[in-house]
Scaffold this motif. Structure first.
Motif, PDB file in Angstrom:
ATOM      1  N   GLU A  47       0.844  -1.196   0.000  1.00 45.28           N
ATOM      2  CA  GLU A  47       0.000   0.000   0.000  1.00 45.28           C
ATOM      3  C   GLU A  47       0.878   1.245   0.000  1.00 45.28           C
ATOM      4  OE1 GLU A  47      -2.844   0.045   3.163  1.00 45.28           O
ATOM      5  OE2 GLU A  47      -3.861  -1.747   2.444  1.00 45.28           O
ATOM      6  N   ILE A  56      -3.112   3.630  -2.650  1.00 42.68           N
ATOM      7  CA  ILE A  56      -2.955   2.802  -3.847  1.00 42.68           C
ATOM      8  C   ILE A  56      -2.426   1.443  -3.416  1.00 42.68           C
ATOM      9  CG2 ILE A  56      -1.768   2.566  -6.056  1.00 42.68           C
ATOM     10  CD1 ILE A  56      -3.651   4.907  -6.052  1.00 42.68           C
ATOM     11  N   LYS A  57      -3.038   0.369  -3.919  1.00 45.66           N
ATOM     12  CA  LYS A  57      -2.583  -0.984  -3.603  1.00 45.66           C
ATOM     13  C   LYS A  57      -1.956  -1.615  -4.843  1.00 45.66           C
ATOM     14  CE  LYS A  57      -5.947  -2.053  -0.013  1.00 45.66           C
ATOM     15  NZ  LYS A  57      -6.975  -3.010   0.425  1.00 45.66           N
ATOM     16  N   ARG A  58      -0.862  -2.356  -4.646  1.00 42.00           N
ATOM     17  CA  ARG A  58      -0.220  -3.151  -5.699  1.00 42.00           C
ATOM     18  C   ARG A  58      -0.175  -4.587  -5.189  1.00 42.00           C
ATOM     19  NH1 ARG A  58      -0.015  -1.330 -10.557  1.00 42.00           N
ATOM     20  NH2 ARG A  58       1.652  -2.742 -11.007  1.00 42.00           N
ATOM     21  N   TYR A  59      -0.641  -5.516  -5.991  1.00 42.07           N
ATOM     22  CA  TYR A  59      -0.695  -6.919  -5.618  1.00 42.07           C
ATOM     23  C   TYR A  59       0.467  -7.652  -6.286  1.00 42.07           C
ATOM     24  CZ  TYR A  59      -5.323  -5.690  -4.014  1.00 42.07           C
ATOM     25  OH  TYR A  59      -6.376  -5.096  -3.351  1.00 42.07           O
ATOM     26  N   ALA A  80      -2.385  -3.832 -10.488  1.00 42.45           N
ATOM     27  CA  ALA A  80      -3.012  -2.701  -9.813  1.00 42.45           C
ATOM     28  C   ALA A  80      -4.296  -3.106  -9.093  1.00 42.45           C
ATOM     29  CB  ALA A  80      -3.313  -1.595 -10.818  1.00 42.45           C
ATOM     30  N   LYS A  81      -4.811  -4.288  -9.400  1.00 39.97           N
ATOM     31  CA  LYS A  81      -6.008  -4.786  -8.729  1.00 39.97           C
ATOM     32  C   LYS A  81      -5.793  -6.260  -8.411  1.00 39.97           C
ATOM     33  CE  LYS A  81      -8.367  -6.212 -12.907  1.00 39.97           C
ATOM     34  NZ  LYS A  81      -9.628  -6.336 -13.578  1.00 39.97           N
ATOM     35  N   GLN A  82      -6.583  -6.783  -7.485  1.00 41.00           N
ATOM     36  CA  GLN A  82      -6.477  -8.196  -7.164  1.00 41.00           C
ATOM     37  C   GLN A  82      -7.072  -8.989  -8.316  1.00 41.00           C
ATOM     38  OE1 GLN A  82      -7.948  -9.299  -3.330  1.00 41.00           O
ATOM     39  NE2 GLN A  82      -7.215 -11.395  -3.521  1.00 41.00           N
ATOM     40  N   ARG A  84      -8.520 -12.253 -10.396  1.00 32.86           N
ATOM     41  CA  ARG A  84      -9.508 -13.282 -10.079  1.00 32.86           C
ATOM     42  C   ARG A  84      -8.803 -14.613  -9.830  1.00 32.86           C
ATOM     43  NH1 ARG A  84     -12.417 -16.864 -13.057  1.00 32.86           N
ATOM     44  NH2 ARG A  84     -11.554 -16.111 -15.007  1.00 32.86           N
TER      45      ARG A  84
END
Length: 116
Positions: A47, A56-59, A80-82, A84
């Motif tokens: 984060e 902003i979250k990085r996975y 940039a997003k989780q 699926r």
């Protein structure tokens, strides 16, 4: 004078065409090797807080991916997003097997030599 306007018009049309074409090309995918990855849970989530206060979250995803010939490689990339869980990704790799981009694909689109 008339020739000058015609030449200038041709140059303008060519420049506009070049800008439109270059805007559609994704250089992160062009000419890259491919591998396939089965999405699991992210290894970690980073984060960052912007000056505006937005978070902003990085996975981070790590694990085995398989080239089109079935060769297993280790990959590490962020999103940039989780993603699926259970999805299949087509990864685009540069020469060092670094992921430059990815697309979600159906299992039927994966080459037969790739075994998950």
């Amino acid at each position: 004078m008339k020739k000058g306007f015609i030449i200038m018009g041709i140059i303008v049309v060519l420049l506009i065409g070049a800008v439109l074409v270059l805007g559609k090309i994704d250089f992160n995918r062009m000419g890259k090797a491919n591998a396939y990855y089965h999405v699991d849970i992210p290894a970690s989530v980073e984060e960052s807080k912007l000056d505006s206060g937005e978070i902003i979250k990085r996975y981070l995803y790590t694990g085995a991916a398989y080239k089109e010939n079935g060769e297993e490689i280790k990959v590490e990339f962020t999103a940039a997003k989780q993603l699926r869980e259970g999805a299949y990704l087509k990864l685009y790799l540069n020469k060092g097997n670094n992921v430059t981009s990815y697309d979600e694909v159906q299992q039927l689109d994966i080459p037969k030599k790739v075994n998950f």
